[in-house]
Scaffold this active site. Structure first.
Site, PDB file in Angstrom:
ATOM      1  N   PHE A 161     -79.396  39.735  66.625  1.00  0.00           N
ATOM      2  CA  PHE A 161     -80.482  38.817  66.293  1.00  0.00           C
ATOM      3  C   PHE A 161     -81.424  39.460  65.284  1.00  0.00           C
ATOM      4  O   PHE A 161     -81.768  40.640  65.406  1.00  0.00           O
ATOM      5  CB  PHE A 161     -81.324  38.489  67.536  1.00  0.00           C
ATOM      6  CG  PHE A 161     -80.586  37.863  68.673  1.00  0.00           C
ATOM      7  CD1 PHE A 161     -80.481  36.481  68.785  1.00  0.00           C
ATOM      8  CD2 PHE A 161     -80.010  38.657  69.664  1.00  0.00           C
ATOM      9  CE1 PHE A 161     -79.824  35.903  69.864  1.00  0.00           C
ATOM     10  CE2 PHE A 161     -79.351  38.086  70.748  1.00  0.00           C
ATOM     11  CZ  PHE A 161     -79.256  36.702  70.844  1.00  0.00           C
ATOM     12  N   ASP A 162     -81.890  38.664  64.338  1.00  0.00           N
ATOM     13  CA  ASP A 162     -83.060  39.034  63.552  1.00  0.00           C
ATOM     14  C   ASP A 162     -84.288  38.892  64.464  1.00  0.00           C
ATOM     15  O   ASP A 162     -84.215  38.276  65.536  1.00  0.00           O
ATOM     16  CB  ASP A 162     -83.162  38.108  62.340  1.00  0.00           C
ATOM     17  CG  ASP A 162     -84.372  38.408  61.464  1.00  0.00           C
ATOM     18  OD1 ASP A 162     -84.767  39.586  61.374  1.00  0.00           O
ATOM     19  OD2 ASP A 162     -84.918  37.467  60.886  1.00  0.00           O
ATOM     20  N   GLY A 163     -85.412  39.465  64.016  1.00  0.00           N
ATOM     21  CA  GLY A 163     -86.623  39.388  64.821  1.00  0.00           C
ATOM     22  C   GLY A 163     -87.509  38.218  64.463  1.00  0.00           C
ATOM     23  O   GLY A 163     -87.524  37.186  65.147  1.00  0.00           O
TER      24      GLY A 163
END
Length: 296
Positions: A161-163
């Site tokens: 996941f990206d943040g």
């Protein structure tokens, strides 16, 4: 008693995200849905090749082994019911226990997410993804030509996941877009101990974290972000506040994410920025979370 999906991770997925219908889709995009339906009917007994999210779905459904219902996958598609027959037959061919589906023949299917109690929606249709996100459901636009998942980890689900704008809100990203990198770093340094607001994919990460508590399930998660020190601290402290752990964290300071993801070998990667998704899609299955200031 009526059937309920309460307590399960419910994933809704379009037929093109699950299977490779790109050749058929060319006929559909030409504007001849009758020819498309006829083509699908001619191929009812021909299993469709696996699509970009196939590995993700296969591994998620494997969590139900032993008779405990943990994950429900539902096909939610703009396809017509005849094409839906091929989807179900293809799923059966590959041993995917998918029993539920909604086929809307061109109409937007997002409105069925709520009665399905879906927590995640994967589709190749950007408009449907945006509507799902606006309705509060985690969703991503699957890149249909993205690389397929590695076969190196057959018994372990891997998700990256990206943040900002994915796990977290895009609050900090708005500062970066408006005032630049130096202001962003100072903003995050000053708020290091203040948890970030939740983004659309927090519930998905929470569900995976719950699944990880079972000793017989193997899940590996990664946070892959353009943040770098000192802005990294707020991201980690936010996860600590949520009492959620990730297995790996990559603070790349703007480096291209694709090669790092190639080494992590996820079954899927979620990011809001199209440039990061395109970099990733060369190496791994990827989808864009079309929400937030940087998602255009």
């Amino acid at each position: 008693m009526p059937v309920t999906l309460t307590g399960q991770l419910v994933v809704a997925i379009s037929s093109r995200a699950l299977f490779d219908f790109e050749a058929e889709n060319e006929v559909f995009e030409a504007g001849d849905d009758r020819a498309y339906m006829a083509l699908q009917q001619q191929h009812l007994d021909v299993p469709a090749p696996p699509g970009v999210a196939f590995s993700l779905v296969k591994k998620l459904l494997a969590f139900n082994a032993g008779g405990t219902p943990r994950v429900e996958v539902v096909v939610l598609s703009r396809n017509d019911p005849i094409s839906g027959m091929r989807v179900f037959r293809s799923a059966r061919h590959y041993g995917l226990p998918i029993e539920r589906g909604v086929f809307t023949r061109g109409a937007s299917p997002w409105r069925y997410l709520k009665p399905l109690s879906a927590q995640l929606f994967l589709s190749t249709n950007e408009a449907d993804v945006r509507q799902a996100l606006a309705a509060g459901v985690a969703a991503a636009r699957v890149m249909p030509l993205a690389a397929r998942a590695s076969a190196a980890h057959p018994d372990e689900l891997r998700i990256a996941f990206d943040g900002d704008a994915v796990l977290f809100s895009d609050e900090a990203e708005q500062v970066y877009q408006r005032d630049g990198l130096a202001a962003f770093r100072e903003h995050e340094r000053a708020r290091a101990s203040q948890p970030l607001p939740a983004g659309p994919f927090k519930p998905v990460l929470e569900a995976l974290h719950r699944l990880q508590q079972s000793p017989d399930l193997r899940i590996r998660t990664a946070l892959v972000t353009a943040r770098s020190a000192p802005a990294h601290e707020r991201a980690i402290r936010t996860l600590m506040d949520w009492q959620i752990e990730v297995d790996e964290a990559m603070f790349l300071g703007g480096l291209a994410k694709g090669e790092f993801l190639r080494e992590f070998e996820p079954d899927f990667f979620f990011d809001d920025q199209v440039g990061h998704v395109e970099s990733a899609a060369v190496h791994v299955p990827a989808g864009q979370v079309t929400m937030g200031i940087a998602a255009t």
